[in-house]
Design a protein around this motif. Structure first.
Motif, mmCIF file in Angstrom:
data_model
loop_
_atom_site.group_PDB
_atom_site.id
_atom_site.type_symbol
_atom_site.label_atom_id
_atom_site.label_comp_id
_atom_site.label_asym_id
_atom_site.label_seq_id
_atom_site.Cartn_x
_atom_site.Cartn_y
_atom_site.Cartn_z
ATOM 1 N N ALA A 88 -35.388 -13.259 -97.384
ATOM 2 C CA ALA A 88 -34.198 -12.428 -97.628
ATOM 3 C C ALA A 88 -32.950 -13.253 -97.347
ATOM 4 N N PHE A 124 -35.738 -4.856 -108.194
ATOM 5 C CA PHE A 124 -34.671 -4.387 -109.089
ATOM 6 C C PHE A 124 -34.311 -5.445 -110.126
ATOM 7 N N SER A 125 -34.239 -6.688 -109.691
ATOM 8 C CA SER A 125 -33.948 -7.805 -110.587
ATOM 9 C C SER A 125 -34.796 -8.983 -110.119
ATOM 10 N N ALA A 129 -25.105 -1.543 -101.791
ATOM 11 C CA ALA A 129 -24.817 -1.051 -103.137
ATOM 12 C C ALA A 129 -25.749 0.075 -103.547
ATOM 13 N N ILE A 182 -39.681 -7.775 -112.065
ATOM 14 C CA ILE A 182 -38.989 -6.489 -112.028
ATOM 15 C C ILE A 182 -39.986 -5.332 -112.134
ATOM 16 N N ARG A 224 -30.266 -3.052 -100.983
ATOM 17 C CA ARG A 224 -30.588 -4.047 -102.010
ATOM 18 C C ARG A 224 -30.666 -5.398 -101.319
ATOM 19 N N THR A 280 -34.004 -11.413 -108.528
ATOM 20 C CA THR A 280 -33.601 -11.910 -107.205
ATOM 21 C C THR A 280 -33.290 -10.791 -106.205
ATOM 22 N N GLN A 281 -33.522 -9.537 -106.593
ATOM 23 C CA GLN A 281 -33.159 -8.427 -105.699
ATOM 24 C C GLN A 281 -34.246 -7.359 -105.668
ATOM 25 N N SER A 289 -29.679 -11.919 -98.476
ATOM 26 C CA SER A 289 -28.516 -11.035 -98.425
ATOM 27 C C SER A 289 -28.996 -9.587 -98.396
ATOM 28 N N VAL A 290 -28.102 -8.711 -97.983
ATOM 29 C CA VAL A 290 -28.381 -7.275 -98.064
ATOM 30 C C VAL A 290 -27.095 -6.599 -98.490
#
Lengths: 392, 56
Positions: A344, A307-308, A350, A370, A361, A310-311, A346-347
């Motif tokens: 990973a 998505f980004s 969102a 991306i 995410r 970092t995500q 964080s989760v």
């Protein structure tokens, strides 16, 4: 043509054209035979445990242990141990719980049990309670009709083995803990499996949750409760009670053991044979409340896209619909983009989580490209996991 | 234990994280983790604001 008979039940088939005065008698005899056969088969099936889902307790044979896979844990208040088995405690670190603790032979017909071991000789104070048990979902108890005239009698049966003897106990409570039925039972011989059953008249008063996904009732086994949470045994009471007065305190003796299995809560006044269910069925019943995906160095939890930088957004399908939208957590996992791995960190919900799957995410510290495909998997670690929790 | 708000892509709170853990708690009153968060809030604790949004 003479009368003939059917192939299987040997029912009489009256001769056509020659049973004018007797066919009714013959048919009536056939009907009686079918009626008797139907009833006998039904009773036999029930007695032999063939009929399923009479047991409202999930994982009563202590077979499923997704979280700990047989390891010993020191549970905190509200923690789950073996699947669907919850702990309520006012003091930390007073006992451990382990599937098959002590490695004793389970009672006949069982392969597993839940073992509690006291960690110290703790003297309970008036406000203390130490409990292990299950919160049953309202959808699975509403037919009992508690809280109104005609409430069904229930029977709780189980196998228990303790290093202590005497009068033990537990309680049935409503979700608000405004109604309580402390029950008692006796352990006669130390370190010996004994089967117990307690029959409880349905509560005709109080507020009991009906057919919802909330707590229909609690079924607790007492490991030590102070005077505030104790009252007269084997009677309904208004208020929060978890044990009969004077019950044995397992946490009061260092090293004391309390093993239990074959826990069954059923409608009716008789304890029937244990409701054995296929392992896969029992696991799926547990997964409505808790699901752990794990098992190998790179166990895959889901796929998605970056998505980004970092995500990554990753979808995980749950094996069954969960009770509510679950909490999702990760441990020792990574995002794989092509041949590059990103731990990973964080989760987030969102991107959306439902009762059927998590579209999570996942954050990383990397610089991902991306739009590329992404995989969420264990980070070269068999103890990594994705958890989804929707417990009561 | 310290909780932190998680926002959705529109900047609206949608979940709760626990600092130091990789976890996302939905804001669903039937979720016992969310119930624990609400109890923690009721004790007078303060939840951290969400991280700055990351744009695609």
């Amino acid at each position: 043509m003479a009368d003939s008979t059917t192939t299987n039940l040997l029912l009489t088939k009256p001769e056509v054209g020659a049973s004018t005065d007797t066919w009714g008698t013959k048919i009536n005899a056939d009907l009686d035979l079918v009626d008797a056969k139907f009833t006998a088969d039904l009773l036999s099936a029930s007695a032999n445990g063939v009929t399923g889902f009479k047991n409202r307790i999930i994982n009563g044979a202590m077979v499923i242990d997704q979280r700990n896979a047989g390891a010993s844990v020191t549970p905190a208040n509200g923690d789950y141990t073996l699947d669907r088995i919850k702990v309520a405690t006012t003091q930390a670190s007073k006992f451990t719980v382990q599937q098959n603790a002590g490695a004793v032979t389970p009672p006949s017909g069982f392969k597993n049990y839940l073992g509690v071991t006291s960690s110290s000789a703790y003297s309970v104070v008036s406000s203390d309670y130490f409990l292990i048990g299950q919160a049953l979902e309202g959808f699975n108890t509403s037919d009992l009709g508690f809280g109104a005239a005609g409430a069904s009698t229930i029977t709780l049966s189980f196998w228990v083995r303790s290093s202590l003897t005497g009068t033990f106990g537990g309680a049935i409570n409503n979700s608000a803990y405004s109604r309580s039925y402390p029950f008692s039972y006796t352990v006669s011989t130390a370190n010996t499996w004994e089967q117990k059953s307690v029959t409880i008249a349905g509560d005709t008063t109080g507020t009991w949750i009906g057919a919802t996904n909330g707590v229909g009732l609690y079924a607790w086994f007492n490991l030590g409760t102070g005077s505030t949470g104790s009252t007269t045994a084997n009677a309904w009471a208004a208020g929060s009670y978890y044990a009969p007065t004077g019950a044995v305190s397992v946490v009061g003796t260092s090293g004391a053991t309390f093993y239990i299995t074959g826990v069954q809560l059923e409608k009716g006044s008789t304890a029937t044979s244990f409701d054995y269910r296929p392992y896969g069925t029992e696991l799926m019943l547990c997964q409505r409340y808790y699901f752990r995906n794990t098992g190998s160095l790179y166990a895959m939890h889901g796929v998605g896209t970056v998505f980004s930088t970092t995500q990554a957004d990753v979808y995980t399908k749950f094996p069954v619909s969960m009770r509510i939208i679950p909490t999702v957590s990760l441990s020792s996992t990574q995002i794989q983009v092509g041949a590059t791995l990103y731990a990973a960190t964080s989760v987030s919900g969102a991107a959306g989580v439902t009762t059927d799957g998590a579209f999570s995410r996942v954050g990383t510290a990397g610089t991902m490209i991306i739009g590329y495909a992404a995989i969420l998997a264990n980070a070269n670690n068999t103890s990594g996991y994705l958890d989804a929790t929707a417990e009561l | 234990m310290q909780y932190q708000i998680q926002n959705d892509v529109n900047g609206n709170p949608c979940a709760i994280a626990i600092v130091g853990k990789i976890i996302s708690i939905p804001m669903n009153e039937g979720n016992t983790d969310y119930q624990a968060f609400l109890a923690w809030l009721a004790e007078g604790n303060t939840v951290l604001p969400p991280d700055e949004p990351v744009n695609a």
